[in-house]
Design a protein around this motif. Structure first.
Motif, short mmCIF file in Angstrom:
data_model
loop_
_atom_site.label_atom_id
_atom_site.label_comp_id
_atom_site.label_asym_id
_atom_site.label_seq_id
_atom_site.Cartn_x
_atom_site.Cartn_y
_atom_site.Cartn_z
N LYS A 164 -8.58 1.87 -5.81
CA LYS A 164 -7.13 1.73 -5.57
C LYS A 164 -6.52 3.01 -4.99
O LYS A 164 -5.31 3.09 -4.76
CB LYS A 164 -6.42 1.35 -6.87
N THR A 165 -7.37 4.02 -4.74
CA THR A 165 -6.89 5.28 -4.18
C THR A 165 -6.38 5.08 -2.76
O THR A 165 -7.03 4.44 -1.93
CB THR A 165 -8.02 6.33 -4.18
N ILE A 166 -5.21 5.65 -2.48
CA ILE A 166 -4.59 5.58 -1.16
C ILE A 166 -4.64 6.97 -0.54
O ILE A 166 -4.33 7.96 -1.21
CB ILE A 166 -3.12 5.10 -1.27
N SER A 167 -5.01 7.05 0.72
CA SER A 167 -5.08 8.33 1.42
C SER A 167 -3.72 9.04 1.39
O SER A 167 -2.67 8.41 1.49
CB SER A 167 -5.50 8.12 2.87
N ASP A 168 -3.77 10.36 1.24
CA ASP A 168 -2.53 11.15 1.28
C ASP A 168 -1.92 11.15 2.67
O ASP A 168 -0.70 11.26 2.82
CB ASP A 168 -2.80 12.59 0.85
N ASP A 169 -2.73 11.04 3.70
CA ASP A 169 -2.25 11.08 5.08
C ASP A 169 -1.92 9.68 5.59
O ASP A 169 -2.64 8.72 5.31
CB ASP A 169 -3.30 11.68 6.01
N PHE A 170 -0.82 9.58 6.31
CA PHE A 170 -0.56 8.36 7.08
C PHE A 170 -0.33 8.79 8.52
O PHE A 170 0.02 9.93 8.81
CB PHE A 170 0.60 7.52 6.52
N LYS A 171 -0.58 7.86 9.43
CA LYS A 171 -0.54 8.18 10.86
C LYS A 171 0.59 7.42 11.53
O LYS A 171 0.87 6.28 11.22
CB LYS A 171 -1.88 7.80 11.50
N LEU A 172 1.24 8.11 12.47
CA LEU A 172 2.29 7.52 13.27
C LEU A 172 1.91 7.63 14.75
O LEU A 172 1.49 8.67 15.21
CB LEU A 172 3.62 8.24 13.05
N ASP A 173 2.08 6.53 15.46
CA ASP A 173 1.86 6.47 16.90
C ASP A 173 3.23 6.21 17.52
O ASP A 173 3.78 5.10 17.37
CB ASP A 173 0.87 5.36 17.22
#
Length: 189
Positions: A175-184
């Motif tokens: 259930k771990t979610i990455s700390d980073d999210f990406k924006l395009d």
């Protein structure tokens, strides 16, 4: 009389050069601009969009000197799910677990400086999410059609978005979610 003519000429040159150094605002067209987001977790990814509310670049004869962009956090949508799952995730992203849009309806990016390059600009800016401001650097690409694009990687934990973060919680497993999210991001004017 020559002194008067010389003075007029000096003033004309001075005012003329000021016209080229005073920044002008180049406003974006929010309907033609876009932001796509991607978040990753152990067992997959989610994707979606979010809308720019308004924004502009400040430009002079040498290029970008500044700018400001406002994102409408209430427009967070999920594009990889449908029906109830889509609505549930959109609601969760808008909740206090993530972006708390009731209290923080907008996010912003303010350009502090930009250096012209062969491909566009190297940009230094401040980004504000949930009332927290952090520095960010990125490449802003210029295209022949007049649009500009960039890809941003943002560490959500710097903005107190810690839900499901393995950096703050133990035993999350799959259930771990990455700390980073990406924006395009695509900016159209």
């Amino acid at each position: 009389m020559k002194n008067v003519e010389k003075s007029v000429l000096i003033l004309a040159v001075a005012f003329g050069s000021m016209a080229f150094t005073t920044p002008v605002k180049k406003s974006i067209n929010p309907e033609k601009s876009s932001i796509a987001w991607k978040g990753e977790k152990v067992l997959g990814t989610h994707t979606g969009t979010i809308s720019l509310q308004e924004g502009h670049l400040e430009m002079d004869a040498n290029g970008i000197t500044g700018g400001k962009f406002i994102v409408d956090m209430n427009t967070i949508t999920v594009t990889d799910l449908e029906g109830g799952s889509k609505g549930k995730l959109e609601g969760h992203l808008k909740s206090d677990d993530f972006f708390g849009v009731k209290n923080y309806p907008t996010a912003s990016l303010v350009i502090n400086s930009a250096k012209k390059t062969d491909y566009g600009y190297d940009v230094s800016a401040n980004i504000t999410i949930k009332g927290i401001t952090e520095p960010i650097s990125f490449v802003l690409n210029e295209h022949e059609d007049g649009t500009m694009t960039t890809k941003l990687v943002i560490d959500r934990t710097k903005f107190d978005v810690r839900y499901g973060s393995g950096s703050f919680f133990d035993n999350l497993g799959d259930k771990t979610i990455s700390d980073d999210f990406k924006l395009d991001v695509k900016l159209a004017f």
